[in-house]
Design an enzyme around this catalytic site. Structure first.
Site, PDB file in Angstrom:
ATOM      1  N   ASP A  35       0.833  -1.206   0.000  1.00 52.89           N
ATOM      2  CA  ASP A  35       0.000   0.000   0.000  1.00 52.89           C
ATOM      3  C   ASP A  35       0.865   1.252   0.000  1.00 52.89           C
ATOM      4  OD1 ASP A  35      -2.192  -1.609   0.018  1.00 52.89           O
ATOM      5  OD2 ASP A  35      -2.694  -1.293   2.134  1.00 52.89           O
ATOM      6  N   ASP A  39       0.812   4.218  -2.678  1.00 56.29           N
ATOM      7  CA  ASP A  39       0.587   5.613  -2.269  1.00 56.29           C
ATOM      8  C   ASP A  39       1.704   6.522  -2.786  1.00 56.29           C
ATOM      9  OD1 ASP A  39      -1.699   4.853  -0.969  1.00 56.29           O
ATOM     10  OD2 ASP A  39      -0.760   4.726   1.009  1.00 56.29           O
ATOM     11  N   LEU A  85     -33.503 -11.206 -18.402  1.00 58.48           N
ATOM     12  CA  LEU A  85     -33.517 -12.660 -18.547  1.00 58.48           C
ATOM     13  C   LEU A  85     -34.821 -13.266 -18.047  1.00 58.48           C
ATOM     14  CD1 LEU A  85     -29.929 -13.492 -17.244  1.00 58.48           C
ATOM     15  CD2 LEU A  85     -30.679 -13.386 -19.628  1.00 58.48           C
ATOM     16  N   GLU A 115     -22.638 -18.567 -15.343  1.00 64.27           N
ATOM     17  CA  GLU A 115     -22.073 -17.458 -14.574  1.00 64.27           C
ATOM     18  C   GLU A 115     -22.905 -17.219 -13.314  1.00 64.27           C
ATOM     19  OE1 GLU A 115     -21.033 -15.030 -18.718  1.00 64.27           O
ATOM     20  OE2 GLU A 115     -22.372 -14.156 -17.219  1.00 64.27           O
ATOM     21  N   LYS A 117     -25.270 -15.406 -10.949  1.00 67.92           N
ATOM     22  CA  LYS A 117     -26.223 -14.320 -11.191  1.00 67.92           C
ATOM     23  C   LYS A 117     -26.057 -13.300 -10.066  1.00 67.92           C
ATOM     24  CE  LYS A 117     -30.968 -13.092 -12.217  1.00 67.92           C
ATOM     25  NZ  LYS A 117     -30.975 -11.976 -11.259  1.00 67.92           N
ATOM     26  N   ASP A 119     -26.384 -10.234  -7.648  1.00 69.42           N
ATOM     27  CA  ASP A 119     -27.563  -9.543  -7.105  1.00 69.42           C
ATOM     28  C   ASP A 119     -27.218  -8.072  -6.929  1.00 69.42           C
ATOM     29  OD1 ASP A 119     -30.117  -9.283  -6.220  1.00 69.42           O
ATOM     30  OD2 ASP A 119     -29.752 -10.080  -4.210  1.00 69.42           O
ATOM     31  N   TYR A 230     -20.039  -8.732 -18.128  1.00 67.52           N
ATOM     32  CA  TYR A 230     -20.337 -10.049 -18.687  1.00 67.52           C
ATOM     33  C   TYR A 230     -20.838 -10.007 -20.130  1.00 67.52           C
ATOM     34  CZ  TYR A 230     -24.726  -8.380 -16.581  1.00 67.52           C
ATOM     35  OH  TYR A 230     -25.788  -7.613 -16.186  1.00 67.52           O
ATOM     36  N   LYS A 318     -32.747 -19.761 -11.170  1.00 77.21           N
ATOM     37  CA  LYS A 318     -32.791 -19.187  -9.827  1.00 77.21           C
ATOM     38  C   LYS A 318     -32.571 -20.257  -8.758  1.00 77.21           C
ATOM     39  CE  LYS A 318     -33.611 -15.348  -9.263  1.00 77.21           C
ATOM     40  NZ  LYS A 318     -34.799 -14.496  -9.327  1.00 77.21           N
ATOM     41  N   CYS A 412     -39.330   7.690  25.224  1.00 81.79           N
ATOM     42  CA  CYS A 412     -38.523   6.492  25.395  1.00 81.79           C
ATOM     43  C   CYS A 412     -39.288   5.477  26.235  1.00 81.79           C
ATOM     44  CB  CYS A 412     -37.198   6.841  26.075  1.00 81.79           C
ATOM     45  SG  CYS A 412     -36.202   5.391  26.492  1.00 81.79           S
ATOM     46  N   CYS A 415     -37.155   5.090  29.875  1.00 78.78           N
ATOM     47  CA  CYS A 415     -37.018   6.132  30.889  1.00 78.78           C
ATOM     48  C   CYS A 415     -38.090   7.209  30.802  1.00 78.78           C
ATOM     49  CB  CYS A 415     -35.639   6.782  30.806  1.00 78.78           C
ATOM     50  SG  CYS A 415     -35.415   7.853  29.363  1.00 78.78           S
ATOM     51  N   CYS A 430     -33.741   8.631  22.111  1.00 71.40           N
ATOM     52  CA  CYS A 430     -34.100   9.050  23.467  1.00 71.40           C
ATOM     53  C   CYS A 430     -33.218  10.226  23.848  1.00 71.40           C
ATOM     54  CB  CYS A 430     -33.870   7.878  24.430  1.00 71.40           C
ATOM     55  SG  CYS A 430     -33.913   8.359  26.175  1.00 71.40           S
ATOM     56  N   CYS A 435     -30.695   7.629  30.837  1.00 69.09           N
ATOM     57  CA  CYS A 435     -31.632   6.555  30.490  1.00 69.09           C
ATOM     58  C   CYS A 435     -31.053   5.203  30.884  1.00 69.09           C
ATOM     59  CB  CYS A 435     -31.931   6.587  28.999  1.00 69.09           C
ATOM     60  SG  CYS A 435     -32.943   5.207  28.443  1.00 69.09           S
TER      61      CYS A 435
END
Length: 674
Positions: A35, A39, A85, A115, A117, A119, A230, A318, A412, A415, A430, A435
């Protein structure tokens, strides 16, 4: 650089080198440099761009922070329709799909590509002469929203193409894919929101869609979005492909992040891939809800064509939904340690995705109203992977006739103090400073394993100590006596002695644990660590300026203001001083300069006999190492205890060094002696 041409050439080389390392890190998960080295390259490019502003280009990696906010998204007309699809849900559906393809093509067997699917949210990207120039959502398939500025903030998406293997950059390239959030990134995102007292996202898909459609790209830049591609649209300079597999490999040579894929021969091959995918769905680093099955041969695709808005040559197979129906037995209000009032549905226990679910958060009043959940309702509950259980929908046809909407309290419930909406109007809190609900939660948090680690002080005991009046501040815990504890319900002599010994032992703690234990809003474990490194003496925070705190790593303006306000408050200073007077000794972070853990990334999996997970993590970090939650090629060691799971398997596949508990302890002991 003494001349502009030299600066221009160097800037170009730096952009290419940084793009290469971004691809290695975010797409291949196989970084070649540290890293700090990355940088250094970035700072060099920033310096050149500051010296010669004309070198700044929209596709420069320095420009990913997000531009100015827009009032509304413009519209983009897709060059070719973005199709959706058709779904199949069982083997009969697959058989019908395959038979139809074979009948239309006259073939006895068809080759497919399978492949995951994803979400997420479908997008289209356009590159001209190798530079990313426009991105849009799918919309209605013909016209989408222009989200170019937001897409530029996604680190796995190259803003400029630097092809491999001598491939020429096409003059015009349009690709399709999906924007999503990885499971681990989603978990961290919700952790940050919880620390900030903000409403949690219900699932990665909603979080990804909402993040990409932020009107302010700077908001999108703060969200951990990823992208996989894809599909590729024919364009100027794009070669003709014989197969979909060939097309995906072409995109890979352009250093674009492509979705995972596997070839399958015929329906039987697809069945095998589906069974493998279903069993391994939770081991994937991202959420999937099925498997996409596509004809591999491009000529066959053209012959098959499409029906309405769906291609004949592809379907989404699915997975069975991980959701079940159950009954809402009650709706209650949970008061958190920041005072947030969260509605919670108490459910008739039901098994979802192999886990028994009896509660589901409703997040906030707005979410409760939107879903219109009531006591007595029949609801569908979903649980996917590590995502918190959520109520998907209410079965209104089964709603009891005497059903009444839930009335969100104006005070609340613990309390009685007024409950008011916070600054952004999303969370109701609250307003009571003392509390009991908050105090119980704060005491429980103070005693938790990654805070002061007081064993035996859980929810029930914290409630008893607070309600009995024995604990009104953190420091009161260190004044407890054996006699006072024995007055509590179900507290025996041995339990009292063990608790007092644990409280006494907790006095020798670390600055990081101590700061985390105070329950400061926005301050999680990682922020507490950064604060501890910047302020080894807790009392130095009493006089630290807002600017001093703002300079701490990963502390933004809002967080800095909250931290500054906390330590300026006399009541909080008095509480901290009381803890110090009670004998609590927060040790400053140790600075490791050598040893087997310095600069190393370690993953812990399974159960160890001699060390708890948090203790092992602390020992590694104290020696200059970093503990990660997932295994990758960046991992140096995996410490595998008993019942180690998928992390151990992945480490074996990647060839990562694996240590059992005995070998790990030897490393710790050897480093301690050194």
């Amino acid at each position: 650089m003494d001349t502009f041409p030299k600066a221009e050439a160097r800037a170009r080389a730096l952009r290419q080198e940084l793009a290469h390392h971004n691809h290695r890190y975010y797409v291949l998960d196989a970084p070649e440099i540290s890293d700090s080295q990355y940088d250094k390259l970035m700072r060099e490019l920033q310096g050149l761009e500051e010296q010669y502003p004309q070198l700044v280009t929209p596709d420069s990696p320095t420009q990913r922070v997000g531009g100015a906010a827009v009032e509304d998204f413009g519209q983009v007309v897709h060059t070719t329709q973005m199709l959706s699809l058709a779904n199949i849900f069982d083997d009969a559906g697959l058989t019908e799909f395959d038979e139809r393809i074979r009948k239309l093509t006259g073939l006895s067997q068809v080759g497919y590509v399978c492949e995951p699917k994803l979400d997420g949210l479908a997008i289209s990207l356009r590159f001209e002469d190798g530079r990313f120039v426009q991105g849009a959502t799918r919309g209605d398939g013909t016209t989408g929203e222009d989200v170019t500025g937001n897409l530029r903030t996604i680190k796995s998406l190259p803003l400029e193409l630097f092809p491999q293997d001598g491939v020429k950059v096409p003059r015009r390239l349009e690709v399709r894919g999906e924007v999503f959030i990885r499971k681990e990134d989603f978990r961290k995102l919700n952790e940050k929101r919880e620390e900030a007292g903000e409403a949690l996202f219900a699932n990665p898909r909603n979080a990804a869609a909402g993040s990409l459609r932020q009107l302010d790209p700077r908001e999108t830049a703060a969200r951990p979005l990823s992208v996989y591609l894809y599909e590729c649209v024919p364009g100027d300079g794009v070669p003709a492909f014989k197969t979909h597999t060939e097309k995906l490999e072409y995109l890979r040579t352009l250093t674009l992040p492509i979705n995972r894929y596997q070839h399958a021969d015929g329906a039987d091959g697809v069945r095998q891939r589906y069974d493998e995918s279903l069993k391994g769905r939770h081991a994937l680093p991202f959420e999937v809800d099925g498997m996409v099955v596509k004809v591999d041969d491009e000529d066959l695709r053209r012959r098959l064509g499409q029906v309405s808005k769906s291609p004949r040559w592809a379907v989404a197979y699915k997975f069975p939904p991980e959701e079940e129906s159950t009954t809402v037995e009650d709706i209650g209000i949970q008061v958190g340690r920041t005072g947030a009032l969260t509605p919670v549905a108490h459910l008739k226990p039901v098994k979802v995705g192999g886990v028994t679910v009896s509660r589901a958060t409703l997040h906030n009043e707005d979410e409760l109203r939107r879903k219109n959940v009531r006591k007595g309702d029949t609801v569908f509950v979903r649980r996917a992977g590590d995502v918190i259980p959520e109520i998907v929908s209410v079965v209104l046809s089964k709603r009891p006739e005497d059903s009444q909407p839930f009335t969100f309290p104006t005070h609340c419930p613990v309390c009685g103090a007024v409950a008011a909406k916070d600054e952004d109007g999303a969370i109701i809190r609250c307003t009571g400073a003392s509390c009991p609900a908050q105090l119980v939660e704060k005491v429980r948090h103070f005693a938790s394993r990654i805070a002061m680690d007081i064993e035996g002080l859980g929810d029930k005991l914290a409630m008893q100590l607070v309600t009995s009046g024995q604990v009104k501040t953190f420091a009161d815990l260190f004044a407890l006596t054996r006699d006072s504890l024995l007055k509590l319900e179900r507290m025996g002599e041995k339990s009292a002695d063990n608790l007092l010994a644990s409280i006494e032992g907790s006095k020798a703690t670390t600055q990081r644990r101590f700061l985390y234990s105070l329950g400061i809003r926005h301050v999680g474990d990682s922020t507490a660590r950064a604060l501890a490194e910047a302020f080894p003496d807790v009392k130095s925070l009493f006089t630290a300026s807002l600017e001093d705190i703002s300079r701490v790593k990963d502390v933004g303006p809002v967080m800095a203001q909250v931290i500054h306000t906390f330590f300026q408050e006399p009541q909080n200073q008095a509480a901290i001083q009381a803890l110090l007077d009670a004998g609590v000794h927060p040790a400053p972070p140790a600075v490791a300069t050598g040893g087997p853990f310095v600069g190393k990334t370690v993953v812990l999996t399974g159960t160890m006999e001699r060390l708890a997970r948090e203790q092992a993590k602390e020992e590694i970090e104290r020696r200059g190492g970093k503990v990660s939650g997932s295994v990758s090629r960046k991992t140096d060691f995996v410490v595998a205890g008993e019942d180690a799971g998928t992390k151990l398997k992945k480490a074996q596949e990647l060839g990562v060094r694996i240590l059992d508990e005995q070998a790990f302890l030897k490393l710790l002991e050897g480093d301690a002696r050194a």
